[in-house]
Design a protein around this motif. Structure first.
Motif, mmCIF file in Angstrom:
data_model
loop_
_atom_site.group_PDB
_atom_site.id
_atom_site.type_symbol
_atom_site.label_atom_id
_atom_site.label_comp_id
_atom_site.label_asym_id
_atom_site.label_seq_id
_atom_site.Cartn_x
_atom_site.Cartn_y
_atom_site.Cartn_z
ATOM 1 N N TYR A 7 0.796 -1.259 -0.088
ATOM 2 C CA TYR A 7 0.129 0.114 0.037
ATOM 3 C C TYR A 7 0.817 1.308 -0.017
ATOM 4 N N LEU A 8 1.929 1.298 0.699
ATOM 5 C CA LEU A 8 2.880 2.672 0.788
ATOM 6 C C LEU A 8 3.412 2.849 -0.701
ATOM 7 N N LYS A 9 3.537 1.843 -1.518
ATOM 8 C CA LYS A 9 4.338 2.045 -2.641
ATOM 9 C C LYS A 9 3.305 2.464 -3.579
ATOM 10 N N THR A 10 2.043 2.606 -3.332
ATOM 11 C CA THR A 10 0.938 3.376 -4.058
ATOM 12 C C THR A 10 0.706 4.858 -3.657
ATOM 13 N N GLN A 11 1.191 5.049 -2.645
ATOM 14 C CA GLN A 11 1.130 6.438 -2.181
ATOM 15 C C GLN A 11 2.120 7.583 -2.664
ATOM 16 N N LYS A 12 2.981 7.218 -3.472
ATOM 17 C CA LYS A 12 4.104 8.061 -4.222
ATOM 18 C C LYS A 12 4.980 8.451 -2.890
ATOM 19 N N LEU A 13 5.445 7.575 -2.284
ATOM 20 C CA LEU A 13 6.313 7.776 -1.277
ATOM 21 C C LEU A 13 7.793 7.291 -1.857
ATOM 22 N N THR A 14 8.621 7.929 -1.542
ATOM 23 C CA THR A 14 10.245 7.198 -2.088
ATOM 24 C C THR A 14 10.533 6.268 -1.336
ATOM 25 N N PRO A 15 11.154 5.417 -1.591
ATOM 26 C CA PRO A 15 11.699 4.179 -0.617
ATOM 27 C C PRO A 15 12.347 4.591 0.342
ATOM 28 N N ASN A 16 12.947 5.530 0.746
ATOM 29 C CA ASN A 16 13.110 6.114 1.933
ATOM 30 C C ASN A 16 12.238 6.450 2.909
ATOM 31 N N LEU A 17 11.330 7.077 2.466
ATOM 32 C CA LEU A 17 9.996 7.339 3.161
ATOM 33 C C LEU A 17 9.220 6.122 3.666
ATOM 34 N N GLN A 18 9.221 5.101 2.614
ATOM 35 C CA GLN A 18 8.601 3.743 2.852
ATOM 36 C C GLN A 18 9.209 3.033 4.084
ATOM 37 N N TYR A 19 10.537 3.050 3.862
ATOM 38 C CA TYR A 19 11.155 2.403 4.960
ATOM 39 C C TYR A 19 11.051 2.978 6.398
ATOM 40 N N PHE A 20 11.078 4.148 6.387
ATOM 41 C CA PHE A 20 10.934 4.980 7.567
ATOM 42 C C PHE A 20 9.363 4.581 8.241
ATOM 43 N N VAL A 21 8.444 4.817 7.409
ATOM 44 C CA VAL A 21 7.121 4.503 7.858
ATOM 45 C C VAL A 21 6.765 3.009 8.318
ATOM 46 N N LEU A 22 7.159 2.280 7.359
ATOM 47 C CA LEU A 22 6.924 0.792 7.767
ATOM 48 C C LEU A 22 7.821 0.109 9.080
ATOM 49 N N HIS A 23 8.878 0.531 9.170
ATOM 50 C CA HIS A 23 9.932 -0.107 10.376
ATOM 51 C C HIS A 23 10.180 0.691 11.374
ATOM 52 N N SER A 24 9.945 2.030 11.223
ATOM 53 C CA SER A 24 10.272 2.875 12.374
ATOM 54 C C SER A 24 9.201 3.690 12.971
ATOM 55 N N ILE A 25 8.194 3.791 12.337
ATOM 56 C CA ILE A 25 6.885 4.650 12.755
ATOM 57 C C ILE A 25 5.625 3.537 12.940
ATOM 58 N N ALA A 26 5.313 2.773 12.099
ATOM 59 C CA ALA A 26 4.356 1.780 11.975
ATOM 60 C C ALA A 26 4.733 0.616 12.969
ATOM 61 N N MET A 27 5.940 0.316 12.573
ATOM 62 C CA MET A 27 7.032 -1.071 13.228
ATOM 63 C C MET A 27 6.131 -2.183 12.877
ATOM 64 N N THR A 28 5.662 -2.401 11.918
ATOM 65 C CA THR A 28 5.010 -3.556 11.556
ATOM 66 C C THR A 28 5.765 -4.622 10.474
ATOM 67 N N SER A 29 5.580 -5.540 10.494
ATOM 68 C CA SER A 29 6.229 -6.942 9.508
ATOM 69 C C SER A 29 5.882 -6.134 8.038
ATOM 70 N N GLU A 30 7.089 -6.418 7.152
ATOM 71 C CA GLU A 30 6.568 -6.212 5.714
ATOM 72 C C GLU A 30 6.045 -7.238 4.915
ATOM 73 N N THR A 31 5.757 -8.367 5.345
ATOM 74 C CA THR A 31 4.897 -9.308 4.697
ATOM 75 C C THR A 31 3.752 -9.822 5.594
ATOM 76 N N ALA A 32 3.719 -9.734 6.918
ATOM 77 C CA ALA A 32 2.670 -10.108 7.457
ATOM 78 C C ALA A 32 1.486 -9.131 8.088
ATOM 79 N N SER A 33 1.700 -7.813 7.918
ATOM 80 C CA SER A 33 0.712 -6.853 8.392
ATOM 81 C C SER A 33 0.111 -6.456 7.111
ATOM 82 N N ASN A 34 -1.342 -6.196 7.217
ATOM 83 C CA ASN A 34 -2.082 -5.752 6.196
ATOM 84 C C ASN A 34 -2.205 -4.061 6.294
ATOM 85 N N THR A 35 -2.944 -3.745 5.248
ATOM 86 C CA THR A 35 -2.891 -2.275 5.256
ATOM 87 C C THR A 35 -3.729 -1.726 6.360
ATOM 88 N N ILE A 36 -4.732 -2.284 6.934
ATOM 89 C CA ILE A 36 -5.582 -1.752 8.075
ATOM 90 C C ILE A 36 -4.619 -1.559 9.283
#
Length: 508
Positions: free
Chosen positions: A322-351
């Protein structure tokens, strides 16, 4: 030891971990007669926090099985014909395969003790020499059953040999210079002068690093300036546990500190994650376009429920897709996924990702620049706070008091009493037992998850900052480690000596 306890209680709790301590405090606060037992000599169970010497004692206890006490041979006589017994384990097997790696200089001295430590009672020390017992816990012999491996540094060159080698090198260097210089004068070129300056600078840097290198003696001496958690966890400033601490007034028994920055490991580099609006606009690692993108997305996450059309089509996909569809750069996608939401890249859904991001943003600014709090003296403070409240309202506590078995009625299959190590039978209406006290056969139907943990003691910060008063959390995703996610909570040495900005009480 308490060998004359009352024979009847309303609630008996075995184990002083955080869940058991919370329930014990709630029962005592509501007027129930509570007996809280633990075979260990400390509060918290696997949630405990130790000083450095306390951690060494804890390691030694696991190595030598020293927590097993003498059984009373008459306890089986307390079981009647219409009753069954469930024997409780006297060895905690939830923590296994403890290993110790030491990279510091092993300059062991017999007179090294913790600064401010109380004099030990020789009757309670296993070893006749307290210093010997501490060192043996950290540097085990090869014949111990528990696998504890220590990597010893190579031996240093003696001072006399070092001086001789330096003298020989100086003589050889002088002879080589004499070959290229005249007998009367020798003029250095500009390149030679720059080379000599670089050599001096490198030597000064190496001498300074050696001077600042931490030794084992320093760790032992300063061991009371920091605590080490067996379970390292952080608290969201608007989480359910913080609300419980405030509403129950348990927060008055503890002090809390705010995490000052969040770090992320990406492409082999440690970077600071911008959390608040000020961090985003002050960040030097984000371009102006990335700052606008990030602020726009975070603003959407704060009220994503009002815009279901934005994520309705991606509910079944992962949050990373879902983050890839939001026009975020790979750098921002990494920060949001792993350091802000702190969710798994493969196991967590969008909600799940949107909820975690909103929760992160919702907790910002309540007590500091990040959403995370932690007890000032370690996570082991939380179980002790609830135990203290239980004791205030009449709860009875007994440490180093083991329970031989639970007494179960054959017809109703309900637990009705316990028999302690002294053979005393204690009746109760309700029982709460920590799962580590049960054998593997009883817990065979329970599915456990193995977690690998490590405690790292470093002599410097993983990312240098302008201020020494920095308390950081470093996030490393499981995809990069290959096996497990890493959360490194870093407290600088100067933070140990000067705890500023402490929240003595959590206020609404």
């Amino acid at each position: 030891m308490a060998d004359n306890l009352p024979s009847e209680f309303d609630v008996i709790v075995i184990g002083t971990g955080l869940p058991e301590s919370i329930i014990a405090a709630a029962c005592s606060r509501s007027g129930q007669r509570v007996l809280h037992l633990d075979s260990r000599s400390y509060y918290g169970g696997n949630w405990a926090s130790f000083s450095f010497s306390g951690l060494l004692s804890w390691l030694k206890e696991y190595q030598e099985n020293s927590d097993i006490v003498n059984e009373s041979p008459a306890w089986q006589e307390q079981i009647f014909e219409n009753e069954d017994s469930i024997a409780l384990s006297r060895k905690d097997k939830t923590i296994q395969h403890v290993e110790v790696f030491c990279y510091a200089s092993q300059d062991l001295h017999e007179d090294v003790e913790e600064a401010g430590a109380l004099q030990k009672n020789h009757a309670s020390v296993t070893s006749a020499n307290p210093t010997e017992g501490a060192h043996s816990a950290y540097l085990p012999s090869e014949h111990e059953s528990c696998t504890v491996s220590c990597e010893m540094p190579t031996e240093k060159t003696p001072k006399s040999d070092l001086e001789n080698s330096l003298e020989i090198n100086d003589v050889e260097a002088t002879r080589e210079k004499e070959k290229h210089c005249d007998d009367k004068t020798c003029v250095k070129s500009v390149s030679e002068e720059e080379t000599s300056e670089n050599v001096l600078t490198a030597e000064d840097t190496s001498l300074q690093s050696k001077k600042n290198r931490i030794t084992y003696s320093q760790i032992v001496k300063e061991g009371r300036r920091f605590n080490i958690d067996l379970v390292s966890k952080l608290l969201y400033s608007r989480g359910l546990l913080i609300d419980l601490l405030i509403k129950s007034n348990v927060s008055r028994y503890a002090e809390f500190k705010n995490i000052t920055r969040i770090l992320a490991l990406r492409d082999g580099r440690v970077e600071q994650v911008p959390c608040s609006r000020a961090d985003v606009f002050n960040s030097k690692q984000l371009t102006m376009v990335e700052k606008r993108m990030l602020m726009k997305f975070l603003t959407f996450c704060m009220e994503y429920e009002k815009h279901p059309d934005e994520y309705k089509a991606y509910e079944e996909t992962t949050f990373s897709e879902y983050l890839k569809t939001q026009k975020l750069t790979p750098n921002l996608q990494y920060f949001v996924l792993h350091s802000i939401a702190m969710t798994s890249e493969t196991a967590s859904n969008t909600i799940d990702g949107l909820k975690a991001t909103k929760n992160f943003l919702h907790c910002l600014g309540r007590y500091g620049n990040t959403p995370f709090l932690f007890p000032l003296y370690g996570q082991g403070e939380l179980p002790q706070c609830f135990c203290r409240m239980c004791a205030v309202f009449g709860g009875i506590y007994c440490l180093r008091h083991s329970v031989q078995c639970l007494v179960v009625d054959k017809e109703s299959r309900k637990c009705k009493a316990i028999i302690d190590q002294f053979g005393q039978r204690i009746i109760s209406k309700h029982f709460l037992v920590e799962d580590s006290y049960f054998s593997e056969n009883i817990c065979s139907h329970v599915q456990y998850r193995q977690i690998s943990r490590s405690v790292l003691i470093t002599d410097r910060s993983v990312l240098k900052a302008d201020s020494d008063q920095q308390i950081s959390i470093l996030t490393v995703p499981a995809e990069e480690t290959g096996t497990f996610a890493v959360r490194v909570i870093e407290l600088c040495s100067s933070t140990m000596t000067c705890m500023k900005g402490t929240f003595r009480r959590l206020l609404l």
